[in-house]
Write a protein that holds these residues in place. Structure first.
Motif, PDB file in Angstrom:
ATOM      1  N   GLY A 134       0.832  -1.157   0.007  1.00  0.00           N
ATOM      2  CA  GLY A 134      -0.203  -0.269  -0.158  1.00  0.00           C
ATOM      3  C   GLY A 134       0.937   1.114  -0.016  1.00  0.00           C
ATOM      4  N   THR A 135       2.078   1.323  -0.077  1.00  0.00           N
ATOM      5  CA  THR A 135       3.004   2.460   0.194  1.00  0.00           C
ATOM      6  C   THR A 135       4.003   2.492  -1.230  1.00  0.00           C
ATOM      7  OG1 THR A 135       3.270   1.574   2.245  1.00  0.00           O
ATOM      8  CG2 THR A 135       4.735   3.318   1.842  1.00  0.00           C
TER       9      THR A 135
ATOM     10  N   ILE B 294      -7.515   0.776   6.054  1.00  0.00           N
ATOM     11  CA  ILE B 294      -6.140   0.517   6.696  1.00  0.00           C
ATOM     12  C   ILE B 294      -5.334   1.809   6.565  1.00  0.00           C
ATOM     13  CG2 ILE B 294      -4.274  -1.117   6.802  1.00  0.00           C
ATOM     14  CD1 ILE B 294      -6.405  -3.281   5.459  1.00  0.00           C
ATOM     15  N   PRO B 295      -4.841   2.563   7.536  1.00  0.00           N
ATOM     16  CA  PRO B 295      -4.465   3.854   7.311  1.00  0.00           C
ATOM     17  C   PRO B 295      -2.995   3.912   7.197  1.00  0.00           C
ATOM     18  CG  PRO B 295      -4.924   3.521   9.883  1.00  0.00           C
ATOM     19  CD  PRO B 295      -5.345   2.390   9.154  1.00  0.00           C
ATOM     20  N   GLY B 296      -2.305   2.993   7.595  1.00  0.00           N
ATOM     21  CA  GLY B 296      -0.686   3.116   7.455  1.00  0.00           C
ATOM     22  C   GLY B 296       0.027   1.923   6.942  1.00  0.00           C
ATOM     23  N   GLY B 297      -0.357   1.348   5.798  1.00  0.00           N
ATOM     24  CA  GLY B 297       0.272   0.021   5.410  1.00  0.00           C
ATOM     25  C   GLY B 297      -0.291  -1.227   6.031  1.00  0.00           C
ATOM     26  N   ALA B 298       0.089  -2.371   5.449  1.00  0.00           N
ATOM     27  CA  ALA B 298      -0.626  -3.482   5.661  1.00  0.00           C
ATOM     28  C   ALA B 298      -0.532  -3.740   7.252  1.00  0.00           C
ATOM     29  CB  ALA B 298      -0.072  -4.587   4.842  1.00  0.00           C
ATOM     30  N   SER B 299       0.601  -3.464   7.988  1.00  0.00           N
ATOM     31  CA  SER B 299       0.733  -3.605   9.120  1.00  0.00           C
ATOM     32  C   SER B 299      -0.235  -2.999  10.058  1.00  0.00           C
ATOM     33  CB  SER B 299       2.184  -3.349   9.779  1.00  0.00           C
ATOM     34  OG  SER B 299       2.971  -3.946   8.656  1.00  0.00           O
ATOM     35  N   ALA B 300      -0.851  -1.870   9.793  1.00  0.00           N
ATOM     36  CA  ALA B 300      -1.718  -1.003  10.555  1.00  0.00           C
ATOM     37  C   ALA B 300      -3.245  -1.699  10.837  1.00  0.00           C
ATOM     38  CB  ALA B 300      -1.798   0.235  10.000  1.00  0.00           C
ATOM     39  N   ARG B 301      -3.493  -1.561  12.171  1.00  0.00           N
ATOM     40  CA  ARG B 301      -4.766  -2.180  12.355  1.00  0.00           C
ATOM     41  C   ARG B 301      -5.912  -1.559  11.673  1.00  0.00           C
ATOM     42  NH1 ARG B 301      -2.852  -2.193  18.017  1.00  0.00           N
ATOM     43  NH2 ARG B 301      -2.746  -4.338  18.817  1.00  0.00           N
ATOM     44  N   ILE B 302      -7.080  -2.341  11.083  1.00  0.00           N
ATOM     45  CA  ILE B 302      -7.867  -1.722  10.339  1.00  0.00           C
ATOM     46  C   ILE B 302      -8.841  -0.944  11.171  1.00  0.00           C
ATOM     47  CG2 ILE B 302      -9.472  -3.744  10.823  1.00  0.00           C
ATOM     48  CD1 ILE B 302     -10.064  -3.765   7.817  1.00  0.00           C
ATOM     49  N   LEU B 303      -9.329   0.108  10.629  1.00  0.00           N
ATOM     50  CA  LEU B 303     -10.387   0.900  11.293  1.00  0.00           C
ATOM     51  C   LEU B 303     -11.617   0.769  10.629  1.00  0.00           C
ATOM     52  CD1 LEU B 303      -8.473   4.057  11.151  1.00  0.00           C
ATOM     53  CD2 LEU B 303      -8.777   2.827  13.257  1.00  0.00           C
ATOM     54  N   THR B 304     -12.696   0.562  11.337  1.00  0.00           N
ATOM     55  CA  THR B 304     -13.948   0.707  10.819  1.00  0.00           C
ATOM     56  C   THR B 304     -14.512   2.082  10.170  1.00  0.00           C
ATOM     57  OG1 THR B 304     -15.118   1.580  12.816  1.00  0.00           O
ATOM     58  CG2 THR B 304     -14.948  -0.671  12.742  1.00  0.00           C
ATOM     59  N   ALA B 305     -15.456   2.179   9.493  1.00  0.00           N
ATOM     60  CA  ALA B 305     -15.781   3.327   8.823  1.00  0.00           C
ATOM     61  C   ALA B 305     -15.969   4.549   9.695  1.00  0.00           C
ATOM     62  CB  ALA B 305     -16.903   3.018   7.911  1.00  0.00           C
ATOM     63  N   ASP B 306     -16.724   4.186  10.809  1.00  0.00           N
ATOM     64  CA  ASP B 306     -17.163   5.437  11.956  1.00  0.00           C
ATOM     65  C   ASP B 306     -15.717   5.713  12.445  1.00  0.00           C
ATOM     66  OD1 ASP B 306     -19.677   5.019  11.416  1.00  0.00           O
ATOM     67  OD2 ASP B 306     -20.324   3.885  13.022  1.00  0.00           O
ATOM     68  N   GLU B 307     -14.926   4.632  12.919  1.00  0.00           N
ATOM     69  CA  GLU B 307     -13.707   5.200  13.439  1.00  0.00           C
ATOM     70  C   GLU B 307     -12.730   6.111  12.487  1.00  0.00           C
ATOM     71  OE1 GLU B 307     -12.471   1.375  16.354  1.00  0.00           O
ATOM     72  OE2 GLU B 307     -12.185   1.140  14.216  1.00  0.00           O
ATOM     73  N   ALA B 308     -12.712   5.572  11.068  1.00  0.00           N
ATOM     74  CA  ALA B 308     -11.905   6.403  10.305  1.00  0.00           C
ATOM     75  C   ALA B 308     -12.402   7.796   9.863  1.00  0.00           C
ATOM     76  CB  ALA B 308     -11.869   5.537   8.948  1.00  0.00           C
TER      77      ALA B 308
ATOM     78  N   GLY C  83       0.031   5.422  11.696  1.00  0.00           N
ATOM     79  CA  GLY C  83       0.248   6.138  10.522  1.00  0.00           C
ATOM     80  C   GLY C  83       1.293   5.158   9.783  1.00  0.00           C
ATOM     81  N   GLY C  84       1.888   4.446  10.362  1.00  0.00           N
ATOM     82  CA  GLY C  84       3.163   3.661   9.794  1.00  0.00           C
ATOM     83  C   GLY C  84       3.752   4.207   8.446  1.00  0.00           C
ATOM     84  N   SER C  85       3.687   3.507   7.473  1.00  0.00           N
ATOM     85  CA  SER C  85       4.306   4.053   6.284  1.00  0.00           C
ATOM     86  C   SER C  85       3.580   4.986   5.481  1.00  0.00           C
ATOM     87  CB  SER C  85       4.687   2.888   5.347  1.00  0.00           C
ATOM     88  OG  SER C  85       3.606   2.266   5.086  1.00  0.00           O
TER      89      SER C  85
ATOM     90  N   ALA D 290       3.317  -7.416  13.352  1.00  0.00           N
ATOM     91  CA  ALA D 290       2.529  -6.798  12.149  1.00  0.00           C
ATOM     92  C   ALA D 290       1.699  -7.770  11.515  1.00  0.00           C
ATOM     93  CB  ALA D 290       3.666  -6.308  11.090  1.00  0.00           C
ATOM     94  N   ALA D 291       2.243  -9.100  11.772  1.00  0.00           N
ATOM     95  CA  ALA D 291       1.061 -10.053  11.097  1.00  0.00           C
ATOM     96  C   ALA D 291       0.088 -10.367  12.045  1.00  0.00           C
ATOM     97  CB  ALA D 291       2.297 -11.432  10.862  1.00  0.00           C
ATOM     98  N   VAL D 292      -0.059 -10.136  13.374  1.00  0.00           N
ATOM     99  CA  VAL D 292      -0.966 -10.438  14.026  1.00  0.00           C
ATOM    100  C   VAL D 292      -2.161  -9.221  13.974  1.00  0.00           C
ATOM    101  CG1 VAL D 292      -1.701 -10.498  16.539  1.00  0.00           C
ATOM    102  CG2 VAL D 292       0.346 -11.798  15.603  1.00  0.00           C
ATOM    103  N   TRP D 293      -1.749  -8.028  13.710  1.00  0.00           N
ATOM    104  CA  TRP D 293      -2.445  -6.906  14.029  1.00  0.00           C
ATOM    105  C   TRP D 293      -3.724  -6.911  12.992  1.00  0.00           C
ATOM    106  CZ3 TRP D 293       2.201  -3.009  14.647  1.00  0.00           C
ATOM    107  CH2 TRP D 293       2.640  -2.986  16.072  1.00  0.00           C
TER     108      TRP D 293
END
Ligand code: FMN
Ligand code: SF4
Length: 425
Positions: free
Chosen positions: A86-87, A280-294, A311-313, A392-395
């Protein structure tokens, strides 16, 4: 808001010395060598509040300050591996404006008193490698690189090292191992690279975008940079927006802008008739946000962290209501399994096992208990590995289950994706 790093992108032949110099290029290097002592430049970068753009957002000036005050040979490594899914922002700079990177890098080398720098480049960046090497050759010919730069006693050499397309080579200690000619097995920290890095010597590792920023901070001053974005989150950020938006691309925006504005004002919003499902705001490793959270979060390091992600990458992936969350989680899990270097058992075995379970859930063969098994496995990987790839694989898996559990349960129960979501596998 005026652009900074990308202000000239799109101009013809921007990657050549003539064009770069016609736009004021390398004048900041002259100013840095003429007007500042190295320590003063470190202070400027620290006071500017620049945080690393490679992933962790660590303050750059503080990192530079960790270099030991001894006279061992020291190195600067510019991380151009850009392997986080994604970067694609570093690539934009490398291919289009390599002299901007070089000017920032040479100033940074002077600041931290490094005479030999490496640029570690993602193997697939063929055009980038050509343009960057051509720019380095031009900079040597013009006296901006090599011995006695612009008649001073400052000398900087730069070598490009091309990787071979492994994600783990972006992790700084894996990168250093690879640079040394070895397999990219990340190292246990401490010792940190600032003390024992490349070839056993003190080493600073900084991302491409981070170093490009240095040129502008030195040109326009710490106070200018420090006036952009919220406190502790200063400067512009190159967001790579991809996925289900009308205009995917790189958007350079001040840190702290509402994330909804990035998606809906700058990236053109969603396709007709679609609704936002997740980001998913900061690359694959970032935890996903729901629409409301985003829709409620600002796009800076701290706000995204408070929202439980990062924010990651800068790789912002937008998912609409046609996306199957189980499938997208499976795709990410397979990526981490492929890219695990295999050095630690929890990551080597766990990533493959998670991908296998997700595969069977997605394809209608899920078993009762699989969802909780995935969560349980995550707790046995997280924090138990040498490098952050394990975490990062777990998140992505853990966050997708916690936020979209009903969709996983639907797959177990109905043995297919939610109606209206399309399968790309
Ligand atoms: C698995 C993994 C992959 C990484 N990939 C990259 C990368 O491709 N580019 C990058 O700049 N940093 C990457 N990082 C972060 C680097 O380890 C390091 O923190 C960064 O290059 C430091 O630069 P900065 O302080 O300027 O952000 C990665 C980290 C991990 C754990
Ligand atoms: S966490 Fe994974 S990628 Fe990192 S060192 Fe261990 S096995 Fe390798």
């Amino acid at each position: 808001m005026e652009k900074v790093l990308t202000q000239h992108i799109g101009l013809p032949n921007l990657w050549t010395m003539d064009t770069y110099r016609s736009l004021g290029g390398y004048q900041t290097l002259e100013k840095a060598l003429r007007d500042y002592k190295p320590d003063e430049l470190v202070t400027i970068v620290r006071d500017a509040g620049l945080r690393g753009r490679g992933g962790a957002g660590f303050p750059t000036g503080v990192k530079w300050g960790f270099l030991p005050k001894d006279n061992r040979q020291r190195y600067l490594v510019c991380n151009g591996d850009e392997s986080e899914p994604g970067t694609f922002k570093d690539r934009l700079l490398i291919e289009n404006d390599p002299h901007q990177i070089l000017e920032g890098l040479i100033i940074s080398c002077y600041a931290v008193q490094v005479r030999l720098a490496f640029i570690y480049l993602r193997g697939e960046f063929f055009l980038g490698a050509q343009r960057l090497q051509a720019a380095i050759d031009e900079a040597y010919a013009a006296g901006y690189l090599g011995p006695n730069i612009l008649g001073t006693d400052v000398s900087v050499e730069v070598l490009v090292h091309r990787g071979a397309g492994a994600y783990i080579c972006g992790e700084e200690t894996g990168l250093i191992e690879s640079l040394e000619g070895k397999r990219a097995y990340p190292r246990i920290k401490p010792p940190f690279p600032a003390n024992i890095g490349a070839f056993g010597m003190p080493t600073v590792v900084n991302n491409i975008e981070t170093l490009a920023n240095v040129r502008h901070i030195v040109e326009r001053g710490a106070a200018w940079y420090n006036s952009i974005g919220p406190e502790r989150n200063r400067g512009m950020r190159m967001w790579c927006v991809s996925g289900k938006v009308k205009h995917p691309g790189v958007y350079e925006l001040p840190l702290g802008m509402p994330l909804r504005d990035i998606i809906f004002k700058h990236a053109g919003g969603l396709h007709e008739g679609r609704t936002l499902k997740a980001v998913i705001p900061g690359g694959a490793s970032a935890r996903i946000l729901t629409a409301d959270e985003a829709m409620a979060v600002d796009s800076d390091f701290d706000a995204l962290q408070r929202a439980g992600s990062m924010g990651g990458s800068g790789g912002m992936m937008v998912l609409d209501d046609t996306v199957c969350i189980v499938q997208s989680t499976l795709i990410l899990a397979e990526f981490y399994h492929d890219e695990s270097c295999g050095q630690c058992s929890p990551c080597r075995e766990g990533t493959g096992w998670m991908a296998k379970i997700l595969h069977r859930i997605e394809h209608g063969d899920g078993r009762p208990g699989d969802i909780d098994l995935l969560l349980h496995m995550g707790t046995n990987i997280f924090g138990r590995t040498i490098c952050p790839l394990g975490d990062a694989a777990v998140w992505p898996v853990e966050s997708a289950i916690n936020k979209f559990r009903a969709e996983f349960e639907y797959h177990l129960r109905e043995k297919h994706c939610l109606p209206g979501t399309t399968s790309i596998l």
